[in-house]
Each structure stands twice: as structure tokens, then as C-alpha cells.
Scaffold this motif. Structure first.
Motif, PDB file in Angstrom:
ATOM      1  N   MET A  58       0.943  -1.119  -0.023  1.00  0.00           N
ATOM      2  CA  MET A  58      -0.064   0.056   0.013  1.00  0.00           C
ATOM      3  C   MET A  58       0.885   1.110   0.066  1.00  0.00           C
ATOM      4  SD  MET A  58      -2.966  -1.097   2.736  1.00  0.00           S
ATOM      5  CE  MET A  58      -1.729  -1.272   4.168  1.00  0.00           C
ATOM      6  N   PRO A  59       0.565   2.323  -0.574  1.00  0.00           N
ATOM      7  CA  PRO A  59       1.195   3.660  -0.666  1.00  0.00           C
ATOM      8  C   PRO A  59       1.497   4.144   0.840  1.00  0.00           C
ATOM      9  CG  PRO A  59      -1.064   4.068  -1.296  1.00  0.00           C
ATOM     10  CD  PRO A  59      -0.805   2.268  -1.264  1.00  0.00           C
ATOM     11  N   GLY A  60       2.225   4.820   1.260  1.00  0.00           N
ATOM     12  CA  GLY A  60       2.453   5.411   2.613  1.00  0.00           C
ATOM     13  C   GLY A  60       3.098   4.300   3.373  1.00  0.00           C
ATOM     14  N   LEU A  61       2.164   4.144   4.513  1.00  0.00           N
ATOM     15  CA  LEU A  61       2.794   3.081   5.330  1.00  0.00           C
ATOM     16  C   LEU A  61       2.235   1.639   5.055  1.00  0.00           C
ATOM     17  CD1 LEU A  61       4.080   2.739   8.210  1.00  0.00           C
ATOM     18  CD2 LEU A  61       1.892   2.855   9.386  1.00  0.00           C
ATOM     19  N   ASN A  62       3.229   0.774   4.525  1.00  0.00           N
ATOM     20  CA  ASN A  62       2.792  -0.464   4.048  1.00  0.00           C
ATOM     21  C   ASN A  62       2.336  -1.166   5.196  1.00  0.00           C
ATOM     22  OD1 ASN A  62       5.049  -1.909   5.221  1.00  0.00           O
ATOM     23  ND2 ASN A  62       6.269  -1.204   3.557  1.00  0.00           N
ATOM     24  N   GLY A  63       1.800  -2.583   4.790  1.00  0.00           N
ATOM     25  CA  GLY A  63       1.161  -3.483   5.743  1.00  0.00           C
ATOM     26  C   GLY A  63       2.241  -4.253   6.689  1.00  0.00           C
ATOM     27  N   ILE A  64       3.353  -4.044   6.257  1.00  0.00           N
ATOM     28  CA  ILE A  64       4.421  -4.945   6.946  1.00  0.00           C
ATOM     29  C   ILE A  64       4.536  -3.767   8.060  1.00  0.00           C
ATOM     30  CG2 ILE A  64       6.834  -5.624   7.217  1.00  0.00           C
ATOM     31  CD1 ILE A  64       6.575  -6.480   4.651  1.00  0.00           C
ATOM     32  N   ASP A  65       5.076  -2.547   7.992  1.00  0.00           N
ATOM     33  CA  ASP A  65       5.428  -1.592   8.942  1.00  0.00           C
ATOM     34  C   ASP A  65       4.160  -1.509   9.918  1.00  0.00           C
ATOM     35  OD1 ASP A  65       7.776  -1.501   8.132  1.00  0.00           O
ATOM     36  OD2 ASP A  65       7.476   0.245   6.893  1.00  0.00           O
ATOM     37  N   ALA A  66       2.838  -1.341   9.283  1.00  0.00           N
ATOM     38  CA  ALA A  66       1.626  -1.156   9.985  1.00  0.00           C
ATOM     39  C   ALA A  66       1.360  -2.491  10.828  1.00  0.00           C
ATOM     40  CB  ALA A  66       0.381  -1.133   9.249  1.00  0.00           C
ATOM     41  N   THR A  67       1.649  -3.380  10.671  1.00  0.00           N
ATOM     42  CA  THR A  67       1.581  -4.892  11.420  1.00  0.00           C
ATOM     43  C   THR A  67       2.459  -4.483  12.585  1.00  0.00           C
ATOM     44  OG1 THR A  67       0.672  -5.987   9.388  1.00  0.00           O
ATOM     45  CG2 THR A  67       1.817  -7.319  11.386  1.00  0.00           C
ATOM     46  N   ARG A  68       3.537  -4.245  12.526  1.00  0.00           N
ATOM     47  CA  ARG A  68       4.856  -4.076  13.295  1.00  0.00           C
ATOM     48  C   ARG A  68       4.146  -3.234  14.371  1.00  0.00           C
ATOM     49  NH1 ARG A  68       8.530  -3.212  10.256  1.00  0.00           N
ATOM     50  NH2 ARG A  68       9.264  -5.406   9.872  1.00  0.00           N
ATOM     51  N   GLU A  69       3.663  -2.051  13.856  1.00  0.00           N
ATOM     52  CA  GLU A  69       3.145  -0.945  15.132  1.00  0.00           C
ATOM     53  C   GLU A  69       1.854  -1.272  15.705  1.00  0.00           C
ATOM     54  OE1 GLU A  69       3.231   3.214  14.094  1.00  0.00           O
ATOM     55  OE2 GLU A  69       4.880   2.854  12.403  1.00  0.00           O
ATOM     56  N   ILE A  70       1.125  -2.093  15.172  1.00  0.00           N
ATOM     57  CA  ILE A  70       0.139  -2.565  15.707  1.00  0.00           C
ATOM     58  C   ILE A  70       0.191  -3.608  16.774  1.00  0.00           C
ATOM     59  CG2 ILE A  70      -2.239  -3.888  15.430  1.00  0.00           C
ATOM     60  CD1 ILE A  70      -2.443  -2.624  12.590  1.00  0.00           C
ATOM     61  N   VAL A  71       1.054  -4.616  16.456  1.00  0.00           N
ATOM     62  CA  VAL A  71       1.553  -5.490  17.323  1.00  0.00           C
ATOM     63  C   VAL A  71       2.385  -4.906  18.735  1.00  0.00           C
ATOM     64  CG1 VAL A  71       2.969  -7.798  17.867  1.00  0.00           C
ATOM     65  CG2 VAL A  71       1.326  -7.445  15.748  1.00  0.00           C
ATOM     66  N   ALA A  72       3.191  -4.100  18.204  1.00  0.00           N
ATOM     67  CA  ALA A  72       3.939  -3.603  19.321  1.00  0.00           C
ATOM     68  C   ALA A  72       3.168  -2.617  20.266  1.00  0.00           C
ATOM     69  CB  ALA A  72       4.849  -2.406  18.564  1.00  0.00           C
ATOM     70  N   ALA A  73       2.035  -2.284  19.839  1.00  0.00           N
ATOM     71  CA  ALA A  73       1.062  -1.277  20.776  1.00  0.00           C
ATOM     72  C   ALA A  73       0.027  -2.334  21.405  1.00  0.00           C
ATOM     73  CB  ALA A  73       0.350  -0.293  19.680  1.00  0.00           C
ATOM     74  N   ASP A  74      -0.061  -3.408  20.836  1.00  0.00           N
ATOM     75  CA  ASP A  74      -1.065  -4.442  21.393  1.00  0.00           C
ATOM     76  C   ASP A  74      -0.475  -5.917  21.136  1.00  0.00           C
ATOM     77  OD1 ASP A  74      -2.954  -5.969  22.587  1.00  0.00           O
ATOM     78  OD2 ASP A  74      -4.609  -5.198  21.446  1.00  0.00           O
ATOM     79  N   ALA A  75       0.103  -6.524  22.185  1.00  0.00           N
ATOM     80  CA  ALA A  75       0.550  -7.788  22.154  1.00  0.00           C
ATOM     81  C   ALA A  75      -0.648  -8.932  21.649  1.00  0.00           C
ATOM     82  CB  ALA A  75       1.268  -8.211  23.082  1.00  0.00           C
ATOM     83  N   ASP A  76      -1.862  -8.454  21.860  1.00  0.00           N
ATOM     84  CA  ASP A  76      -2.958  -9.431  21.751  1.00  0.00           C
ATOM     85  C   ASP A  76      -3.398  -9.309  20.359  1.00  0.00           C
ATOM     86  OD1 ASP A  76      -2.570 -10.997  24.052  1.00  0.00           O
ATOM     87  OD2 ASP A  76      -3.928  -9.140  25.200  1.00  0.00           O
ATOM     88  N   ALA A  77      -3.082  -8.337  19.494  1.00  0.00           N
ATOM     89  CA  ALA A  77      -3.580  -7.880  18.174  1.00  0.00           C
ATOM     90  C   ALA A  77      -3.472  -8.982  17.297  1.00  0.00           C
ATOM     91  CB  ALA A  77      -3.047  -6.899  17.753  1.00  0.00           C
ATOM     92  N   LYS A  78      -4.465  -9.357  16.449  1.00  0.00           N
ATOM     93  CA  LYS A  78      -4.376 -10.372  15.581  1.00  0.00           C
ATOM     94  C   LYS A  78      -4.456 -10.005  14.289  1.00  0.00           C
ATOM     95  CE  LYS A  78      -5.987 -13.881  18.906  1.00  0.00           C
ATOM     96  NZ  LYS A  78      -6.155 -12.969  19.793  1.00  0.00           N
ATOM     97  N   VAL A  79      -3.360 -10.213  13.253  1.00  0.00           N
ATOM     98  CA  VAL A  79      -3.176  -9.533  11.922  1.00  0.00           C
ATOM     99  C   VAL A  79      -3.242 -10.729  10.932  1.00  0.00           C
ATOM    100  CG1 VAL A  79      -2.087  -7.830  10.118  1.00  0.00           C
ATOM    101  CG2 VAL A  79      -2.249  -7.431  12.763  1.00  0.00           C
ATOM    102  N   LEU A  80      -4.159 -10.808   9.938  1.00  0.00           N
ATOM    103  CA  LEU A  80      -4.082 -11.601   8.978  1.00  0.00           C
ATOM    104  C   LEU A  80      -3.655 -10.976   7.456  1.00  0.00           C
ATOM    105  CD1 LEU A  80      -4.774 -14.457   7.749  1.00  0.00           C
ATOM    106  CD2 LEU A  80      -7.204 -13.806   7.791  1.00  0.00           C
ATOM    107  N   VAL A  81      -2.500 -11.348   7.046  1.00  0.00           N
ATOM    108  CA  VAL A  81      -2.038 -10.561   5.983  1.00  0.00           C
ATOM    109  C   VAL A  81      -2.597 -11.107   4.576  1.00  0.00           C
ATOM    110  CG1 VAL A  81       0.015 -10.232   4.627  1.00  0.00           C
ATOM    111  CG2 VAL A  81       0.227 -10.105   7.016  1.00  0.00           C
ATOM    112  N   LEU A  82      -2.768 -10.084   3.665  1.00  0.00           N
ATOM    113  CA  LEU A  82      -3.564 -10.478   2.403  1.00  0.00           C
ATOM    114  C   LEU A  82      -2.596 -10.230   1.448  1.00  0.00           C
ATOM    115  CD1 LEU A  82      -6.892  -8.493   2.859  1.00  0.00           C
ATOM    116  CD2 LEU A  82      -6.591 -10.819   2.851  1.00  0.00           C
TER     117      LEU A  82
END
Length: 219
Positions: A58-82
Motif C-alpha cells: 500500500m502507498p504510504g505506510l505499508n502493511g508490514i510496517d503497520a503490522t509491526r506497529e499494531i502488534v507493538a502497541a497491543d501484543a494481543d492484536a491479530k493481523v491476517l495478511v493479504l
């Protein structure tokens, strides 16, 4: 209660298509959408979804970096990558970033819904092709990481055996059948492995096994 899902993709047709498919499920509810990684971070903080369906490119912040930040903020977050391809060069990076699994964009409605359910339940979603991809990546990278290799000593022989089977993408039922033990016993082993190694889920356990050199090409 319904599984609450946030869909993150820069293509409107993809977001709308997934929303229709998932909202048709009696136990799944799409609570929001985001067009890029930055908006995804805002929506996750606002909506607290159970599962985030995350596009990688994705343009801007890609899915990998976004996933990393989401998980860092909430260890219980669940991300399913497309992803568009099962051997996407970024799949490994996404799993290292903390994604709980990956799903092809051309997945059927049933595969999509089942994938959301699997990840929401705390399981890993690793297709055999992803397992092969990870093995290839670590073969290319060379020798195992020493700190990771040393931590294997914290596991019992049986826990190490279970870890290898998890890394091969086997379910608890399949591991139980292979080891001829009760499925509840396998669940206990997996829980102890995660606690001892300080890992959040089965996907991280799989990556750890590759980094430690427990899985090798052809293994």
C-alpha cells in the motif's frame, strides 16, 4: 459474540468485496475499513477489532510496517495478511513483524471466513507454501541466529519435537495423531513453549524454529 474485523486495503473493490463476503457470515462483523497503514493504526486504536485483514503493498505506510506497529502497541492484536501471491517476497517479513498468518486475495468466501476464525481463535494460519517459503528464506540467510539457538535449551525434548511440528504447519489434532497423545496434551505443550520462549503465538513459534535451525530445507 461476533468476530469484529477491520479491512485494510488501498483498493476499494477489494475492501467492498471482502466486506460483503464477511458480513454474510453469522459470526463475523466488519466494523471498519482503512485505505493505508496510517489509517489502519487510527482505526485499530479506535475500533479495537478482533482481527485485522491487512494488505501488504500500500502507498504510504505499508502493511508490514503497520503490522509491526499494531502488534507493538497491543501484543494481543491479530493481523491476517493479504497477498496476491503465495510466494510473495514480503510474506516472511510480515510474519516476522507479528502477523498471525496470511491469506491469498483470491481465497474463496469460505477460506476467507475460516481464516478469520482461525486467527481470531489464536491459531496460526500457515499454508504449506508459506512454510516452504520460510525454509527457503532461512536457507538463503545461512547459519542460525546464535541467541535463538541457545534458547532452545530451555525446552524439553518433547517440547522441541512439538515446536518442529508446529513450524511444519501441523494443527494440534495432527500433532496429537503423529505423537499418539491427547490433543489437550499438545495444547499444553504449545502453551509452555510460548511461555518459555516469550512468544505470542504459533506463527512466532514457527519463525523461531526456523531461526534456531530446527527446520532445514527438506526437513
Amino acid at each position: 459474540m461476533s468476530i469484529r474485523v477491520l479491512i485494510v486495503d488501498d483498493q476499494m473493490m477489494v475492501r467492498e468485496g471482502f466486506s460483503v463476503l464477511l458480513n454474510a457470515q453469522p459470526d463475523i462483523e466488519v466494523v471498519g475499513e482503512a485505505v493505508d497503514g496510517h489509517q489502519a493504526l487510527e482505526r485499530v486504536a479506535e475500533l479495537r477489532p478482533d482481527v485485522v485483514l491487512m494488505d501488504i503493498r500500500m502507498p504510504g505506510l505499508n502493511g508490514i510496517d503497520a503490522t509491526r506497529e499494531i502488534v507493538a502497541a497491543d501484543a494481543d492484536a491479530k493481523v491476517l495478511v493479504l497477498t496476491t501471491f503465495d510466494l510473495d517476497e514480503y510474506v516472511y517479513q510480515a510474519l516476522r513483524a507479528g502477523a498471525s498468518g496470511f491469506l491469498l486475495k483470491d481465497a474463496s468466501a469460505r477460506q476467507l471466513a475460516d481464516g478469520v476464525r482461525v486467527v481470531a481463535a489464536g491459531e496460526a494460519l500457515l499454508a504449506p507454501t508459506v512454510t516452504k517459503r520460510l525454509i527457503h528464506e532461512f536457507s538463503r540467510l545461512g547459519t542460525p541466529r546464535q541467541p535463538t539457538q541457545e534458547r532452545i535449551g530451555e525446552l524439553t525434548e518433547r517440547e522441541t519435537e512439538v515446536l518442529v511440528l508446529v513450524a511444519q504447519g501441523r494443527s494440534n489434532a495432527e500433532i496429537a495423531s503423529y505423537l499418539v497423545v491427547a490433543e489437550s496434551t499438545v495444547k499444553t505443550h504449545v502453551s509452555r513453549i510460548l511461555v518459555k520462549l516469550g512468544l505470542r503465538d504459533r506463527t512466532q513459534a514457527a519463525v523461531f524454529a526456523y531461526e534456531a535451525g530446527l527446520i532445514t530445507p527438506g526437513g
